[in-house]
Scaffold this active site. Structure first.
Site, PDB file in Angstrom:
ATOM      1  N   TYR A   1      -0.804   0.070  10.662  1.00 37.42           N
ATOM      2  CA  TYR A   1      -0.969  -0.500   9.326  1.00 37.42           C
ATOM      3  C   TYR A   1       0.207  -0.119   8.434  1.00 37.42           C
ATOM      4  O   TYR A   1       0.769  -0.968   7.730  1.00 37.42           O
ATOM      5  CB  TYR A   1      -2.278  -0.001   8.717  1.00 37.42           C
ATOM      6  CG  TYR A   1      -2.540  -0.504   7.320  1.00 37.42           C
ATOM      7  CD1 TYR A   1      -2.972  -1.798   7.096  1.00 37.42           C
ATOM      8  CD2 TYR A   1      -2.363   0.339   6.220  1.00 37.42           C
ATOM      9  CE1 TYR A   1      -3.220  -2.265   5.816  1.00 37.42           C
ATOM     10  CE2 TYR A   1      -2.616  -0.103   4.934  1.00 37.42           C
ATOM     11  CZ  TYR A   1      -3.040  -1.412   4.736  1.00 37.42           C
ATOM     12  OH  TYR A   1      -3.275  -1.861   3.449  1.00 37.42           O
TER      13      TYR A   1
ATOM     14  N   LYS B   1       2.954  -2.676   6.421  1.00 37.99           N
ATOM     15  CA  LYS B   1       3.196  -2.710   4.981  1.00 37.99           C
ATOM     16  C   LYS B   1       4.645  -2.324   4.649  1.00 37.99           C
ATOM     17  O   LYS B   1       5.233  -2.856   3.702  1.00 37.99           O
ATOM     18  CB  LYS B   1       2.210  -1.797   4.264  1.00 37.99           C
ATOM     19  CG  LYS B   1       0.785  -2.326   4.270  1.00 37.99           C
ATOM     20  CD  LYS B   1       0.684  -3.707   3.639  1.00 37.99           C
ATOM     21  CE  LYS B   1      -0.736  -4.205   3.549  1.00 37.99           C
ATOM     22  NZ  LYS B   1      -0.831  -5.569   2.938  1.00 37.99           N
TER      23      LYS B   1
ATOM     24  N   SER C   1       0.845  -1.200   0.000  1.00 37.70           N
ATOM     25  CA  SER C   1       0.000   0.000   0.000  1.00 37.70           C
ATOM     26  C   SER C   1       0.874   1.241   0.000  1.00 37.70           C
ATOM     27  O   SER C   1       2.014   1.209   0.495  1.00 37.70           O
ATOM     28  CB  SER C   1      -0.889  -0.004   1.252  1.00 37.70           C
ATOM     29  OG  SER C   1      -1.457   1.263   1.495  1.00 37.70           O
TER      30      SER C   1
END
Length: 264
Positions: free
Chosen positions: A172, A176, A159
């Site tokens: 998050y 990633k 992402s």
């Protein structure tokens, strides 16, 4: 099917294959000729009338059914990627059923939406287990069935959050970023075996994770449907270490910077 990509006879594992990106990529790989092992912990539909129904409907058996209806070959394997024993079973089942493994598409992932001061430790631990540990352990268990085939492709879904700030998503973003560094390092480790390892950043896709919240700083980014990301993913699945490896591919750049015979 991605232009010029023939995956006939190849064996692919797709995690998070019950819906969204995973389902679209499973279908795309099958259309390119691959035999697909569709994995997810989801075997049941979302409850009717629930907030999940519109964007989280579907299961691995639906995905497999759609592939079989088109004349493809696929099986469903229930797998909670946070459980190492499930991952080991997934790799073994794919190899036993189809004689080996050629492609891994690590798509399963969860969000970690919280300011750091309010962060739930259990949520953080599960995010790291699903987004970081699981893709690495899947490689650990699948690579013994890949190394002797002199080719292969491993793809992790990443992402833009790995390289940029999003409010309330430090956990998050961290997961990633770790995935990217991990897979770029793995690309060098398996290069001698002609196995490609790349990261695929699909952008803002119309999935439950993106629809369930209005992420600050993302409203200007066009949202695309899951089937619009399939061609780039299938193209990556057709690569080897000799053709294309150790890259982060943005879907928005596919066909401009990547693919269509153009490489970096």
């Amino acid at each position: 099917m991605a232009r010029g990509v023939d995956l006939t006879g190849k064996v692919a594992i797709v995690t998070g294959g019950s819906r969204g990106i995973g389902r679209a990529v499973s279908q795309g790989l099958a259309r390119a000729g691959a035999r697909v092992v569709v994995a997810s912990r989801t075997e049941d539909e979302a409850p009717p009338g629930s907030e999940y129904e519109r964007y989280a409907s579907g299961n691995i058996h639906d995905t497999v059914g759609s592939i079989l209806e088109e004349g493809g070959d696929a099986i469903a394997v229930r797998c909670d990627v946070s459980d190492p024993s499930d991952l080991h079973h997934l790799a073994r089942t794919a190899a036993d059923r189809f004689g080996g493994i050629d492609i891994l598409f690590s798509n399963a992932g969860i969000d970690c939406e919280s300011a750091v001061i309010d962060l739930d430790q259990e949520l953080l631990d599960r995010t790291l287990a699903v987004n970081v540990r699981a893709p690495l352990l899947l490689c650990k268990f699948a690579l013994p069935f890949m190394l002797g085939r002199s080719s292969g492709s491993i793809i992790g879904v990443t992402s833009g959050s790995a390289r940029g700030y999003r409010e309330g998503r430090v956990g998050y973003s961290m997961s990633k970023a770790a995935l990217e560094r991990m897979f770029l390092s793995l690309a060098e480790e398996v290069r001698p075996h002609n196995i490609a390892v790349n990261l695929f950043s699909p952008g803002r896709v119309d999935t439950w994770m993106n629809r369930r919240g209005d992420w600050p700083g993302t409203a200007h980014i066009p949202m695309v449907q899951p089937n619009e990301v399939s061609e780039a993913a299938v193209w990556l699945a057709g690569q080897t270490a000799r053709s294309f490896t150790g890259q982060v591919v943005e879907r928005a750049d596919f066909g401009v910077t990547w693919g269509d015979g153009v490489s970096a």
